[in-house]
Design a protein around this motif. Structure first.
Motif, PDB file in Angstrom:
ATOM      1  N   GLU A 193     -55.184 -41.365  -5.048  1.00  0.00           N
ATOM      2  CA  GLU A 193     -54.974 -40.661  -3.791  1.00  0.00           C
ATOM      3  C   GLU A 193     -55.591 -41.425  -2.630  1.00  0.00           C
ATOM      4  O   GLU A 193     -56.631 -42.075  -2.767  1.00  0.00           O
ATOM      5  CB  GLU A 193     -55.562 -39.253  -3.884  1.00  0.00           C
ATOM      6  CG  GLU A 193     -54.887 -38.377  -4.941  1.00  0.00           C
ATOM      7  CD  GLU A 193     -55.539 -37.016  -5.062  1.00  0.00           C
ATOM      8  OE1 GLU A 193     -56.333 -36.653  -4.163  1.00  0.00           O
ATOM      9  OE2 GLU A 193     -55.266 -36.317  -6.053  1.00  0.00           O
ATOM     10  N   ARG A 194     -54.940 -41.317  -1.483  1.00  0.00           N
ATOM     11  CA  ARG A 194     -55.356 -42.065  -0.303  1.00  0.00           C
ATOM     12  C   ARG A 194     -56.792 -41.756   0.104  1.00  0.00           C
ATOM     13  O   ARG A 194     -57.534 -42.641   0.516  1.00  0.00           O
ATOM     14  CB  ARG A 194     -54.407 -41.757   0.862  1.00  0.00           C
ATOM     15  CG  ARG A 194     -54.692 -42.579   2.116  1.00  0.00           C
ATOM     16  CD  ARG A 194     -53.692 -42.260   3.214  1.00  0.00           C
ATOM     17  NE  ARG A 194     -53.984 -43.014   4.419  1.00  0.00           N
ATOM     18  CZ  ARG A 194     -53.574 -44.241   4.676  1.00  0.00           C
ATOM     19  NH1 ARG A 194     -52.851 -44.873   3.783  1.00  0.00           N
ATOM     20  NH2 ARG A 194     -53.873 -44.851   5.814  1.00  0.00           N
ATOM     21  N   GLY A 195     -57.208 -40.520  -0.004  1.00  0.00           N
ATOM     22  CA  GLY A 195     -58.554 -40.139   0.405  1.00  0.00           C
ATOM     23  C   GLY A 195     -59.593 -40.281  -0.687  1.00  0.00           C
ATOM     24  O   GLY A 195     -60.744 -39.879  -0.502  1.00  0.00           O
ATOM     25  N   LYS A 196     -59.208 -40.878  -1.831  1.00  0.00           N
ATOM     26  CA  LYS A 196     -60.147 -40.965  -2.962  1.00  0.00           C
ATOM     27  C   LYS A 196     -60.482 -42.411  -3.313  1.00  0.00           C
ATOM     28  O   LYS A 196     -60.813 -42.726  -4.458  1.00  0.00           O
ATOM     29  CB  LYS A 196     -59.532 -40.263  -4.183  1.00  0.00           C
ATOM     30  CG  LYS A 196     -59.294 -38.774  -4.008  1.00  0.00           C
ATOM     31  CD  LYS A 196     -60.608 -38.001  -3.925  1.00  0.00           C
ATOM     32  CE  LYS A 196     -60.372 -36.491  -3.848  1.00  0.00           C
ATOM     33  NZ  LYS A 196     -59.910 -35.927  -5.103  1.00  0.00           N
ATOM     34  N   ASN A 206     -63.926 -42.466  -4.632  1.00  0.00           N
ATOM     35  CA  ASN A 206     -64.185 -41.371  -5.556  1.00  0.00           C
ATOM     36  C   ASN A 206     -65.011 -41.844  -6.759  1.00  0.00           C
ATOM     37  O   ASN A 206     -64.605 -42.745  -7.484  1.00  0.00           O
ATOM     38  CB  ASN A 206     -62.853 -40.795  -6.041  1.00  0.00           C
ATOM     39  CG  ASN A 206     -63.039 -39.681  -7.056  1.00  0.00           C
ATOM     40  OD1 ASN A 206     -63.933 -38.861  -6.924  1.00  0.00           O
ATOM     41  ND2 ASN A 206     -62.176 -39.664  -8.064  1.00  0.00           N
ATOM     42  N   ARG A 226     -60.915 -49.094  -0.374  1.00  0.00           N
ATOM     43  CA  ARG A 226     -61.276 -48.729  -1.753  1.00  0.00           C
ATOM     44  C   ARG A 226     -62.539 -49.464  -2.202  1.00  0.00           C
ATOM     45  O   ARG A 226     -62.767 -50.618  -1.816  1.00  0.00           O
ATOM     46  CB  ARG A 226     -60.156 -49.088  -2.728  1.00  0.00           C
ATOM     47  CG  ARG A 226     -58.922 -48.227  -2.607  1.00  0.00           C
ATOM     48  CD  ARG A 226     -57.961 -48.476  -3.757  1.00  0.00           C
ATOM     49  NE  ARG A 226     -56.801 -47.616  -3.681  1.00  0.00           N
ATOM     50  CZ  ARG A 226     -56.770 -46.371  -4.110  1.00  0.00           C
ATOM     51  NH1 ARG A 226     -57.846 -45.852  -4.665  1.00  0.00           N
ATOM     52  NH2 ARG A 226     -55.676 -45.646  -4.004  1.00  0.00           N
ATOM     53  N   THR A 247     -55.247 -48.269   2.097  1.00  0.00           N
ATOM     54  CA  THR A 247     -56.503 -47.610   2.437  1.00  0.00           C
ATOM     55  C   THR A 247     -57.690 -48.443   1.968  1.00  0.00           C
ATOM     56  O   THR A 247     -57.528 -49.456   1.286  1.00  0.00           O
ATOM     57  CB  THR A 247     -56.550 -46.212   1.773  1.00  0.00           C
ATOM     58  OG1 THR A 247     -57.678 -45.495   2.244  1.00  0.00           O
ATOM     59  CG2 THR A 247     -56.615 -46.318   0.254  1.00  0.00           C
ATOM     60  N   GLU A 273     -51.502 -47.074  -2.154  1.00  0.00           N
ATOM     61  CA  GLU A 273     -51.920 -46.505  -0.882  1.00  0.00           C
ATOM     62  C   GLU A 273     -52.621 -47.563  -0.024  1.00  0.00           C
ATOM     63  O   GLU A 273     -53.454 -48.320  -0.500  1.00  0.00           O
ATOM     64  CB  GLU A 273     -52.840 -45.293  -1.073  1.00  0.00           C
ATOM     65  CG  GLU A 273     -52.200 -44.129  -1.814  1.00  0.00           C
ATOM     66  CD  GLU A 273     -51.120 -43.444  -1.004  1.00  0.00           C
ATOM     67  OE1 GLU A 273     -51.030 -43.694   0.208  1.00  0.00           O
ATOM     68  OE2 GLU A 273     -50.360 -42.654  -1.603  1.00  0.00           O
TER      69      GLU A 273
END
Length: 425
Positions: free
Chosen positions: A227-230, A233, A139, A137, A135
């Motif tokens: 996941e892209r939104g994690k 996380n 991180r 994104t 992904e």
């Protein structure tokens, strides 16, 4: 779209250059002898490092264009890149904690991969641009602390980081993924997460002697981390088990010239359930092993900073749950072949990726055999010339050849041209 993306990246980089230049002494910024493009911040960067704070800001960009293919006339070009911003902290200097250090790294990936957009590379097992993936994104890639005990023989690291940082580790100078970095993570990527993905982990290493150490780790397997939104996380919700790698590493100095080598032998086991390829109603556990060999073979006129180095990577994976059964790569790197360019390098590498026969058996049962035929092996090769432009910029133009794309017996054969450049701000 490709050119607008390049423009955006260049503008962002130029903005960083201007900001950094305003903070740097004029004679330091952009000096080819400096390890950093933005210089030493008028001596402040070195002063901070001496106090225990080592800041780093890196950029990797990779361009790939389809030069030729057997069955497709349409060519394409894609660009992918990554920013990495981090701080290494010597906690002995900062807090007085003996033999203790920490690392924080944040990454961002952008762009697209030719292997994902080109019809000629449809199903490519490797990737023509290794920097793409997981992904595009932001991180939190590193967030760990490490402490040594027993006169620095025992080394314990805990926090968030990826397996490939410590286990099955390998250089990432080639642009083709099958010749770059931890190969286990490339072929067991549904559970083993390489950079830039991180997970909760612990690694214990014991230095048996100055040349040999053994290590074992435990890494959380949590699919939500992909996941892209994690990307940030920190929760263990969604954890499915753990990957447990173990490895012995020998780092000798060979011959009267003390030529450096590194030899790794390792094994991994996953406690998480994985579908059996032949019967998705059954589960089993992934496991496998690896061998990594890297050895300097010659010194250039007695100079060990120059010369020829060879490498071999081998991985083997279980046949029940893993689509790739094994892979091998081999290559040579010559640094400083020309006296006028003592830090340049020439490299060539060849990789073979072999599919598990169970994949074909399952496709026969499900009547899903691809029109390109059965899957067997994909071959990826690359040759590059590494231009050491400055101490903070290396540019590696390269040519790649991919035979039997997707490991299909009737798959495409393609030529890809690339440029990989790495900058330390």
């Amino acid at each position: 779209m490709y050119y607008s993306f390049i423009s955006k990246s260049v503008c962002c980089a130029l903005g960083s250059f201007i900001l950094g230049a305003s903070l740097s002494h004029a004679t330091d910024a952009f000096s080819p002898e400096s390890p950093w493009m933005l210089g030493d911040w008028n001596g402040q960067r070195t002063a901070l490092k001496q106090k225990g704070y080592d800041f780093n800001f890196g950029y990797t960009g990779e361009l790939a264009t389809l030069l030729d293919s057997k069955e497709h006339s349409s060519h394409g070009t894609e660009y992918a890149d990554q920013f990495a911003i981090g701080t290494h902290i010597d906690l002995e200097k900062v807090l007085g904690w003996k033999d203790t250090e920490a690392q924080i790294t944040v990454t961002e990936r952008n762009g697209r991969s030719l292997s994902q957009t080109s019809d000629a590379l449809n199903g490519h097992l490797s990737s023509s641009q290794e920097v793409w993936g997981r992904e595009q994104t932001w991180r939190l890639t590193d967030f760990w602390i490490k402490k040594q005990f027993l006169d620095q023989k025992l080394d314990v690291k805990v926090g968030r980081f990826g397996e490939g940082e410590d286990f099955n580790s390998f250089d990432c100078d080639f642009q083709n993924l099958a010749l770059c970095g931890s190969q286990v993570g490339n072929w067991v990527g549904d559970q083993w997460y390489n950079w830039p993905v991180s997970q909760w982990a612990a690694r214990v290493k014991y230095n048996i002697n100055p040349e040999v150490y053994a290590q074992v780790g435990v890494y959380e397997y949590n699919p939500e981390n992909l996941e892209r939104g994690k990307g940030w996380n920190l929760s263990t919700d969604g954890s499915k088990g753990a990957i447990i790698p173990a490895e012995v590493v020998w780092q000798p100095k060979i011959g009267n010239k003390n030529l450096s080598g590194e030899y790794r032998l390792g094994y991994y086991y996953s406690t998480a359930d994985a579908d059996v390829i032949k019967n998705s109603n059954e589960t089993d556990h992934k496991q496998g092993g690896w061998v990594v060999v890297k050895q300097q073979l010659t010194a250039h006129h007695g100079d060990t900073s120059r010369g020829l180095t060879g490498f071999i990577n081998l991985t083997l994976h279980d046949s029940k749950t893993n689509a790739v059964s094994d892979m091998q790569n081999v290559g040579l790197v010559y640094k400083g072949a020309f006296d006028a360019r003592p830090k340049d390098e020439i490299a060539m590498g060849f990789a073979r990726i072999s599919m598990n026969d169970d994949v074909n058996d399952a496709n026969r049962v499900n009547n899903t055999i691809d029109a390109r035929g059965l899957q067997s092996e994909e071959y990826d090769a690359e040759i590059y010339y590494g231009i050491h432009a400055t101490n903070w910029l290396t540019v590696r133009p390269n040519i790649q050849y991919i035979r039997h794309v997707g490991a299909y017996k009737n798959g495409e054969n393609t030529w890809v041209g690339g440029i990989k450049f790495q900058t330390a701000f």
